[in-house]
Design an enzyme around this catalytic site. Structure first.
Site, PDB file in Angstrom:
ATOM      1  N   HIS A 476       0.420  -1.191   0.115  1.00  0.00           N
ATOM      2  CA  HIS A 476       0.388   0.282   0.397  1.00  0.00           C
ATOM      3  C   HIS A 476       1.040   1.232  -0.251  1.00  0.00           C
ATOM      4  O   HIS A 476       0.861   1.923   1.226  1.00  0.00           O
ATOM      5  CB  HIS A 476      -0.943   0.162   1.192  1.00  0.00           C
ATOM      6  CG  HIS A 476      -1.484  -0.849   1.244  1.00  0.00           C
ATOM      7  ND1 HIS A 476      -2.278  -1.520   2.273  1.00  0.00           N
ATOM      8  CD2 HIS A 476      -2.195  -2.251   0.437  1.00  0.00           C
ATOM      9  CE1 HIS A 476      -3.279  -2.983   2.155  1.00  0.00           C
ATOM     10  NE2 HIS A 476      -3.316  -2.894   1.003  1.00  0.00           N
ATOM     11  N   PRO A 477       1.912   1.520  -0.857  1.00  0.00           N
ATOM     12  CA  PRO A 477       2.626   2.625  -1.543  1.00  0.00           C
ATOM     13  C   PRO A 477       2.167   3.660  -1.223  1.00  0.00           C
ATOM     14  O   PRO A 477       1.196   4.341  -1.936  1.00  0.00           O
ATOM     15  CB  PRO A 477       4.116   2.291  -1.497  1.00  0.00           C
ATOM     16  CG  PRO A 477       2.810   1.307  -3.063  1.00  0.00           C
ATOM     17  CD  PRO A 477       2.352   0.892  -1.891  1.00  0.00           C
TER      18      PRO A 477
END
Length: 538
Positions: A476-477
């Protein structure tokens, strides 16, 4: 080649934008994707999720060695196909909560408070169970199908929910509704037993429009900027370089790694970073590539004597049976995500807004520390079981994305700086202890054979050692082109890049703070709202 709008990236955000900007027929749009088609069985079959990692449909990013993780380099998968990571993820549909978006607004981003963004979540959604969920929070007119997983269920997730309720986690059927807090079954972007990505929901229905032009397999070398205005892009396809002009806007939707890379290659970024690669400065924005955030998780596994989970499908015989069940009836393990349930809560006070999550998967990993290298492709054990994944949702550590060179095809230097703030490790230890408590509740114990911990679960030191050796990201960058008004922000509240006209960023990179949950649904919302702002409807 001239178009009204050029969208770089056909991932979650790019698919939404392409659909909405071409709907009226008034504007011409070029959509550029570096990957290829999503028409592949492993993409369309939910159970094919594990085999997509380290494939041709994965960018296969990797961090620099992480000092707080025993110098390990952490694998960072990102979808490289139409639909982006919505075509390769575990399909969980999670919005976050009110405090996330009210927090964005408080940082100088008017129009991004929870009450402002909720209509855009609803606009996208076609929730199959909307009438059974919290009133006023769900839609059934949108293109993105959302549903509970009802074509394959194990008894393990019910025991997970029962054990959570026993320690004070309130059962919650709708974590995307009035309150996120609680424990329950997950909602997924699945329809009729098949993955329903943003390519399926938004892009494919729009591809027949004459004003939408799609190109795949090309790399954007840079945004063309003339007199502080974005006027097009340079597109590299093999040895061929061509110029594409945008009459109205260039929109970057290349994600938390791709969008800052393209900005820097175009001369938008930290002047010192650009000077290292002899790139002419078009706009001095030192925040480009900074503020990188990601969720972290680690496994707490338990084997089971029951033949009710996913592990026994690893044998060739059971894989064939599962595939036949899917092809004939769209049911069974192949029609489901690897996840089944989750809990959202606050580690310090269960009555407060969540800052932590337990993912629950009806499978178990072997008692080893190289799980990231093998479980993403296939299980190595047919012994059934289940895994708790304590997940840090509000990390304090911040990282950076930098160029390795001025070549657009070269890999990036990605340093998330994981666990650099001690509270992040402390919270993960707390979450591990809570998972241990749940695993020892009678509801889970009766389904257990062995909890795979070979050290003292009462010891914070032992937990910390396990975490440093096993923690991975949840893929989930966000945050590398942060929205705001401070000196480190990159875009304003209309997602326009500071100092450059006709250039926006519309993807996960604009989040000033990561949301409290999986990020695909929020990115879809960001693109819906971004499209409305571009069209002047917001």
């Amino acid at each position: 080649m001239k178009f009204d709008y050029i969208i770089v990236g056909a991932g979650t955000a790019g698919c939404v934008l392409a659909n909405r900007l071409t709907a009226s027929g008034e504007f011409s749009v070029l959509l550029i994707e570096a990957g290829g088609s999503d028409r592949h069985p492993l993409v369309q079959i939910p159970g094919g999720y594990l085999k997509l990692f380290r494939s041709s449909r994965d960018w296969q990013f990797c961090t620099t060695p992480q000092a707080e993780l025993n110098d390990r380099q952490i694998y960072l998968p990102r979808g490289k196909t139409l639909g982006g990571s919505s075509s390769t993820n575990a399909m969980a549909y999670v919005r976050g909560n009110r405090n996330d978006y009210d927090g964005w607004a408080s940082l100088g981003n008017p129009g991004w408070a929870y009450d402002d963004v909720l209509p855009y979540f609803i606009k996208s959604e076609h929730n199959e169970q909307a009438s059974e969920l919290d009133d006023g929070y769900h839609g059934q007119q949108g293109p993105l199908n959302v549903t509970f997983q009802n074509r394959f269920q194990t008894p393990f997730s019910n025991a997970f929910i029962e054990s959570g309720a026993a320690i004070g986690l309130k059962p919650n059927r709708d974590y995307n509704g009035l309150s996120q807090t609680g424990i329950g079954k997950l909602q997924f972007t699945i329809r009729n037993g098949q993955r329903f990505s943003c390519a399926s929901a938004f892009l494919h229905p729009a591809l027949g429009r004459k004003n939408l032009h799609l190109t795949t397999g090309g790399t954007v070398a840079r945004v063309l900027i003339e007199k502080n205005r974005a006027c097009g892009v340079e597109l590299q396809s093999g040895q061929k370089m061509e110029t594409c002009r945008a009459e109205r806007e260039v929109i970057l939707a290349a994600g938390a790694f791709g969008s800052p890379q393209i900005l820097m290659l175009s001369g938008v970024g930290d002047p010192q970073e650009l000077a290292r690669h002899r790139i002419k400065v078009q706009a001095s924005l030192p925040g480009v590539g900074r503020n990188l955030q990601d969720h972290l998780m680690f496994p707490v596994c338990c084997s089971s004597p029951l033949r009710k989970g996913m592990n026994h499908y690893t044998t060739w015989y059971h894989q064939v049976l599962a595939l036949m069940q899917f092809l004939l009836f769209r049911r069974g393990m192949m029609a489901s995500s690897i996840l089944e349930a989750a809990a959202f809560f606050n580690l310090e006070d269960l009555t407060r807004s969540p800052n932590f999550q337990l993912h629950f998967a009806p499978m178990h990993l072997e008692d080893r520390y190289d799980w990231d290298k093998y479980h993403l492709k296939t299980f190595r054990t047919a012994t059934d079981g289940f895994t708790f994944l304590p997940s840090l949702l509000q990390p304090q550590s911040r990282g950076i994305v930098r160029l390795r060179s001025s070549l657009p095809t070269d890999s990036l230097l990605i340093d998330p700086n994981f666990l650099s703030v001690p509270d992040d490790l402390r919270h993960l230890v707390q979450g591990g202890k809570l998972a241990w408590e749940m695993l020892n509740h009678p509801a889970m114990k009766k389904m257990s054979r062995k909890i795979h911990l070979d050290w003292n679960p009462a010891s914070d030191t032992d937990w910390a050692r396990h975490i440093r050796k096993s923690v991975e990201t949840i893929y989930h960058p966000v945050g590398t082109c942060s929205m705001g008004t401070d000196p480190w922000s990159v875009v304003d509240s209309e997602l326009k890049v500071h100092g450059i006209s006709s250039l926006r960023v519309v993807d996960a990179s604009i989040m000033p703070r990561i949301v409290t949950g999986n990020t695909n649904a929020p990115v879809c919302m960001i693109a819906e709202k971004g499209a409305s702002m571009i069209l002047g409807d917001d």
